[in-house]
Design a protein around this motif. Sequence first.
Motif, PDB file in Angstrom:
ATOM      1  N   THR A  10       0.864  -1.168   0.000  1.00  0.00           N
ATOM      2  CA  THR A  10       0.000   0.000   0.000  1.00  0.00           C
ATOM      3  C   THR A  10       0.904   1.221   0.000  1.00  0.00           C
ATOM      4  O   THR A  10       2.076   1.141   0.374  1.00  0.00           O
ATOM      5  N   HIS A  26       1.054   5.703   0.623  1.00  0.00           N
ATOM      6  CA  HIS A  26       0.352   6.845   1.199  1.00  0.00           C
ATOM      7  C   HIS A  26       1.292   8.038   1.296  1.00  0.00           C
ATOM      8  O   HIS A  26       2.516   7.886   1.372  1.00  0.00           O
ATOM      9  N   LYS A  72      -5.234   1.062   5.688  1.00  0.00           N
ATOM     10  CA  LYS A  72      -4.486   0.620   4.508  1.00  0.00           C
ATOM     11  C   LYS A  72      -3.345  -0.315   4.907  1.00  0.00           C
ATOM     12  O   LYS A  72      -3.157  -1.383   4.318  1.00  0.00           O
ATOM     13  N   VAL A 126       1.620  10.353 -10.970  1.00  0.00           N
ATOM     14  CA  VAL A 126       0.615   9.389 -10.524  1.00  0.00           C
ATOM     15  C   VAL A 126       0.406   8.258 -11.539  1.00  0.00           C
ATOM     16  O   VAL A 126       0.016   7.142 -11.163  1.00  0.00           O
ATOM     17  N   TYR A 134      -1.747  -4.521  -4.958  1.00  0.00           N
ATOM     18  CA  TYR A 134      -1.740  -3.154  -4.435  1.00  0.00           C
ATOM     19  C   TYR A 134      -3.064  -2.912  -3.726  1.00  0.00           C
ATOM     20  O   TYR A 134      -4.140  -3.159  -4.284  1.00  0.00           O
ATOM     21  N   GLY A 163      -5.432  -0.068  -2.075  1.00  0.00           N
ATOM     22  CA  GLY A 163      -5.613   1.380  -2.079  1.00  0.00           C
ATOM     23  C   GLY A 163      -7.057   1.772  -1.861  1.00  0.00           C
ATOM     24  O   GLY A 163      -7.969   0.936  -1.870  1.00  0.00           O
ATOM     25  N   GLU A 194      -7.561   5.677  -5.644  1.00  0.00           N
ATOM     26  CA  GLU A 194      -6.354   5.019  -6.152  1.00  0.00           C
ATOM     27  C   GLU A 194      -6.699   3.866  -7.097  1.00  0.00           C
ATOM     28  O   GLU A 194      -6.123   3.748  -8.185  1.00  0.00           O
ATOM     29  N   TYR A 229      -7.670   4.983 -10.604  1.00  0.00           N
ATOM     30  CA  TYR A 229      -6.643   5.295 -11.612  1.00  0.00           C
ATOM     31  C   TYR A 229      -5.807   4.070 -11.976  1.00  0.00           C
ATOM     32  O   TYR A 229      -5.309   3.970 -13.101  1.00  0.00           O
ATOM     33  N   TRP A 230      -5.675   3.112 -11.064  1.00  0.00           N
ATOM     34  CA  TRP A 230      -4.994   1.863 -11.437  1.00  0.00           C
ATOM     35  C   TRP A 230      -5.758   1.146 -12.559  1.00  0.00           C
ATOM     36  O   TRP A 230      -5.149   0.483 -13.411  1.00  0.00           O
TER      37      TRP A 230
END
Length: 533
Positions: free
Chosen positions: A94, A96, A110, A328, A344, A346, A350, A353-354
Amino acid sequence: MDSDCIPFKKTGYFSKLICDYIDENPALKPFYNRFGSIEDFKAQIDEKAAQFPPENREVLYNALQRQYAETVTSKKTLDNLKQLKEPITFTIVTGHQLNLFTGPLYFLYKIIATINLAAALKKKYPKFNFVPIYWMATEDHDFDEINYFNLKGKKIQWNKAASGAVGHLDTNGLEEVYEALSQELGIGKNAEALKTLFRKAYLEHKTLTEATRYLANALFGEQGLIIVDGDDSDLKRLLIPYAEKDIFEHLAHTEVFQTIQQLKGVEGDYTIQVNPREINYFYLRPGLRERIVKTDGGFAINDTDIRFTKEALLQELKKHPERFSPNVIARPLYQEVILPNLCYIGGGGEIAYWLELKAMFEAMRVPLPVLLVRNSALLVSSKQQRKLAKMNVSVSDLFARQHSFINKKIREISNIDIDFGPQKKHLEEQFANLYSLAEQTDPSFLGAVKAQEVKQKKGLEHLEKRLLKAQKRTLKDQVIRMTDLQNELFPGRSLQERNQNFSEMYLELGETMIPALIHALEPLKREFLILTY
């Protein structure tokens, strides 16, 4: 902690994209690799093992040895560091920002989800090792996003002139923050523990990166958490070939842009989280983090006089990779290049956008990890739970917007019926007859009938609102108690986890807080948790 849950989509606080992803909407399948049931991880292990170069492990191990040189660690963390050299070891990550004193409460959620998933995978696949990773966003430059935290409804802020990567910032000026925190915390064992934690982290370390590493290690070192700083010359050297494809071939821009067009075409009206730039890297120097932009004559660093020819920029990348900071879009790729990572974890933003990145990962020939939405939770004290029960209010009621919540409860507790639904239905039936009559006599009267129906419905709605308002005045005390409690649990009319700092709960729970959360949070559970302590 007692645990209950509600579906994410019923909270009203998560986007349609994330709710559809959690529900495994088939329309989103083209945008991720594997969903993330415990069974999916075997194929992810096999894929990552086949494509993660052994030499990258060596570079990662050596970099972490340097980064941890001044950090006192637990035996479990030391063991995890050593295991990263082994080909049977994989990571769960994760990331941050370096929020002051962890920032909002979900920072803990997280990391705990990451720790718990690593433990669950070890139980399922005992032949492999799984290491939880916290990726510090040391290169972010938005200081205003991370320079404060909220405690007891007050904003405790670090006032400082800042530029460049926040991880480079010195900790000067945090003495004033410490004094403000100490005053707000008051006295007591738990208050003193929090003061000590802040003082050791921020007043005994020189940079925000060092302070955050100390803080995360103090909170989660016993669980074997590994903290990674990507602002590292040797780690970034592994990124060079991928940065070249981004900067000089615009590969990331092309692939992500096409994926966004596909997402827009999916039925669901999804909001796009981020848009790619032609170049997805910043130029990083002390006090400076600015975008690299293409010009007619070569390349420039935005808002500066720094210029490069193509050849000079390529030479700069190879000689000083640490000066190239992924944005990003590029940062997830960097993470997956240097880590033997499987998953991952998030927040909703997050993961959104992944979901734009799969085609880019495929073009770069790097496996896309499993994408897991972190745990979300509402912490309710036993005292608050008793108040709710006394008012016959369920926690799920509180997720409604305050106006809707109060109107609903007023109708429930009122000794008169303020629901004009039956009257509206009766009115509609009466007008149905009028429509039929007008149709048979003179259709030109249909408009007049419709206008009269609208007028009378509005009259009923107006009367209903006035009666409801009058009843609110009559039940003023109950309204105040309900709104006060909702405001406590949803500060700023937002989710508790996005607003409050962990220290507020720590004052009540002390050193039992993190173990209790570790016990309660289930990373593979796809529902919003309600935890009573």
